[in-house]
Design an enzyme around this catalytic site. Structure first.
Site, PDB file in Angstrom:
ATOM      1  N   LYS A  45       2.645  -1.527   8.409  1.00 37.61           N
ATOM      2  CA  LYS A  45       2.732  -2.887   8.959  1.00 37.61           C
ATOM      3  C   LYS A  45       4.184  -3.367   8.960  1.00 37.61           C
ATOM      4  CE  LYS A  45       1.762  -4.890   4.421  1.00 37.61           C
ATOM      5  NZ  LYS A  45       0.681  -5.347   3.508  1.00 37.61           N
ATOM      6  N   ARG A 143      -7.793 -14.123  -0.459  1.00 37.40           N
ATOM      7  CA  ARG A 143      -6.892 -14.170   0.683  1.00 37.40           C
ATOM      8  C   ARG A 143      -7.711 -13.841   1.932  1.00 37.40           C
ATOM      9  NH1 ARG A 143      -1.487 -10.432   0.755  1.00 37.40           N
ATOM     10  NH2 ARG A 143      -3.106  -8.865   1.096  1.00 37.40           N
ATOM     11  N   TYR A 268      32.410 -20.337   1.072  1.00 35.53           N
ATOM     12  CA  TYR A 268      31.854 -21.678   1.229  1.00 35.53           C
ATOM     13  C   TYR A 268      31.565 -22.332  -0.116  1.00 35.53           C
ATOM     14  CZ  TYR A 268      31.032 -21.270   6.257  1.00 35.53           C
ATOM     15  OH  TYR A 268      31.179 -21.150   7.610  1.00 35.53           O
ATOM     16  N   MET A 316      27.004 -16.472   7.178  1.00 33.63           N
ATOM     17  CA  MET A 316      26.072 -16.025   8.213  1.00 33.63           C
ATOM     18  C   MET A 316      26.333 -14.577   8.616  1.00 33.63           C
ATOM     19  SD  MET A 316      25.267 -17.718  11.918  1.00 33.63           S
ATOM     20  CE  MET A 316      24.669 -19.263  11.232  1.00 33.63           C
TER      21      MET A 316
HETATM   22  C1  LIG Z   1       0.576  -4.385   2.414  1.00 33.68           C
HETATM   23  C2  LIG Z   1      -0.720  -3.883   1.920  1.00 33.68           C
HETATM   24  C3  LIG Z   1      -0.797  -2.643   1.261  1.00 33.68           C
HETATM   25  C4  LIG Z   1       0.431  -1.858   0.845  1.00 33.68           C
HETATM   26  O1  LIG Z   1       0.982  -2.505  -0.283  1.00 33.68           O
HETATM   27  P1  LIG Z   1       2.291  -1.965  -1.050  1.00 33.68           P
HETATM   28  O2  LIG Z   1       2.370  -2.849  -2.228  1.00 33.68           O
HETATM   29  O3  LIG Z   1       3.423  -2.164  -0.103  1.00 33.68           O
HETATM   30  O4  LIG Z   1       2.062  -0.549  -1.359  1.00 33.68           O
HETATM   31  C5  LIG Z   1      -2.052  -2.155   0.942  1.00 33.68           C
HETATM   32  N1  LIG Z   1      -3.162  -2.876   1.227  1.00 33.68           N
HETATM   33  C6  LIG Z   1      -3.131  -4.093   1.806  1.00 33.68           C
HETATM   34  C7  LIG Z   1      -4.381  -4.831   2.073  1.00 33.68           C
HETATM   35  C8  LIG Z   1      -1.897  -4.644   2.176  1.00 33.68           C
HETATM   36  O5  LIG Z   1      -1.845  -5.843   2.756  1.00 33.68           O
END
Ligand SMILES: *Cc1c(COP(=O)(O)O)cnc(C)c1O
Length: 376
Positions: A45, A143, A268, A316
């Site tokens: 993802k 969630r 800054y 930036m």
């Molecule tokens: C992102 C995610 C993972 C992978 O998690 P990591 O901690 O990056 O290994 C696995 N399962 C679900 C549902 C996720 O959202």
């Protein structure tokens, strides 16, 4: 085989991100070993955590990975384009109007509530067999996913063929803290729900472990593990008990070098006042590139094996480093490693007060990326 491919030719005055696919393959091999008898899938993802979902998936396929997870259907469609046979699951679920796309591309939705299950069961195959979907069970994170009562409600009516669901998932809230009591609690809740699911879907395999979950012990591994961050070089545990190989290297070119006297101020807000003579180098990298502003005064670069601490605030497009210990290597045009085998992702994330995940995903979008190693 060493091969390099670039989306953009790195400009001399811009930072660049290099992704080592051989290191990715070694991390995958390590996670596969740690997963024991369970299959090791890959979470790609967010464009493989900013490192490029297509090159990452292509290489992981070569390494024998057969199962991929994305957040969104668009991401899954891109993986399907290069992985015609792989199982591809979409965490975000099956929203109304998306049924045809899932069916025609053979994507497996991760079903998060009863309405999604009903929707998938009613979806006809389109041009290819409809793949089995996954059921996501909430085991305490609140969630996404079926609550226990929703699961009861959805399964009580029966009438399933039995092969519509191939995988049952849940997700740890606290796996990065191995001793956290919630881990065992979630495993127990998940395991308690499995018989109910398997009464309806006997072939459903089970999976709860993300990267950190793999290292919680055999009872967390079930049939399939789904690492993300550890594939991409992020240490999965807060206590750093598991170190992974760096996959991403971020190099920033020095634009200018200057010698500063005690009492001079840098950047800054004039936050940083020098208490000694310092050779300072300003590099082309900033928060617009996704390098978090919160690393100011705390993160570091590495040049010639020597640490160059960040002086003052991150701008930036610029960061000023103390290169006093770096010798003649500190000159305009030289590349300073800001992330990689020496400037550790986990250190920079800690400096920024954030997770290695966030630091990594923010870098990929604007920066010139190139991929090294077999399959690039
Ligand atoms: C992102 C995610 C993972 C992978 O998690 P990591 O901690 O990056 O290994 C696995 N399962 C679900 C549902 C996720 O959202």
């Amino acid at each position: 085989m060493i091969d390099a491919r670039s989306t953009d030719r790195p400009a001399p005055d811009r930072p660049r991100l290099t992704v080592d696919l051989d290191a990715l393959a070694r991390n995958y091999a390590r996670l596969r070993q740690a997963s024991g008898a369970a299959e090791t899938a890959a979470v790609v993802k967010a464009d493989a955590y900013g490192l490029g979902a297509e090159p990452a998936a292509r290489r992981l396929l070569k390494e024998g990975c057969r199962t991929f997870f994305t957040a969104a259907a668009d991401e899954a469609a891109k993986v399907r384009a290069i992985a015609s046979e792989a199982d591809i699951y979409v965490f975000n679920g099956l929203l109304e109007g998306e049924e045809g796309r899932f069916a025609s591309l053979g994507l497996s939705p991760v079903l998060n509530e009863p309405a999604q299950l009903a929707r998938w069961l009613a979806t006809p195959a389109v041009g290819r067999p409809k793949p089995p979907a996954a059921l996501f069970l909430d085991s305490g994170m609140n969630r996404l996913g079926f609550s226990p009562s929703q699961l009861d409600e959805a399964l009580s009516g029966g009438g399933f063929r039995g092969d519509e669901i191939g995988l049952v998932l849940s997700h740890f809230a606290c796996a990065s803290i191995p001793a956290h009591p919630m881990n065992a609690d979630q495993i127990a809740r998940f395991a308690a729900l499995l018989p109910l699911v398997r009464a309806a879907f006997p072939k459903a395999r089970a999976s709860i472990a993300n990267s950190a979950g793999i290292f919680l012990g055999p009872e967390a591994r079930f049939d399939l593990t789904r690492p993300g961050i550890a594939l991409y070089g992020g240490g999965p545990c807060d206590d750093r008990s598991v170190g992974m190989e760096a996959v991403a290297t971020l190099d920033a070119p020095i634009l200018q070098v200057r010698d500063l006297a005690p009492g001079e101020r840098v950047g800054y807000g004039a936050d940083c006042t020098l208490d000694r003579p310092v050779r300072a180098a300003t590099v082309a990298l900033g928060y617009a590139d996704g390098f978090l502003r919160a690393t100011g005064g705390r993160g570091y670069g590495v040049l010639q094996g020597r640490r160059a601490p960040i002086l003052g605030r991150v701008s930036m497009d610029l960061i000023t480093l103390d290169v006093s210990r770096c010798g003649p290597a500190a000159r305009p045009g030289a590349l300073v490693e800001m992330l990689g085998a020496n400037a550790l992702l986990d250190d920079q994330a800690e400096a920024a007060g954030t997770a290695n995940y966030e630091l990594l995903v923010r870098l990929g979008s604007r920066m010139a990326r190139s991929w090294l190693g077999a399959g690039a």
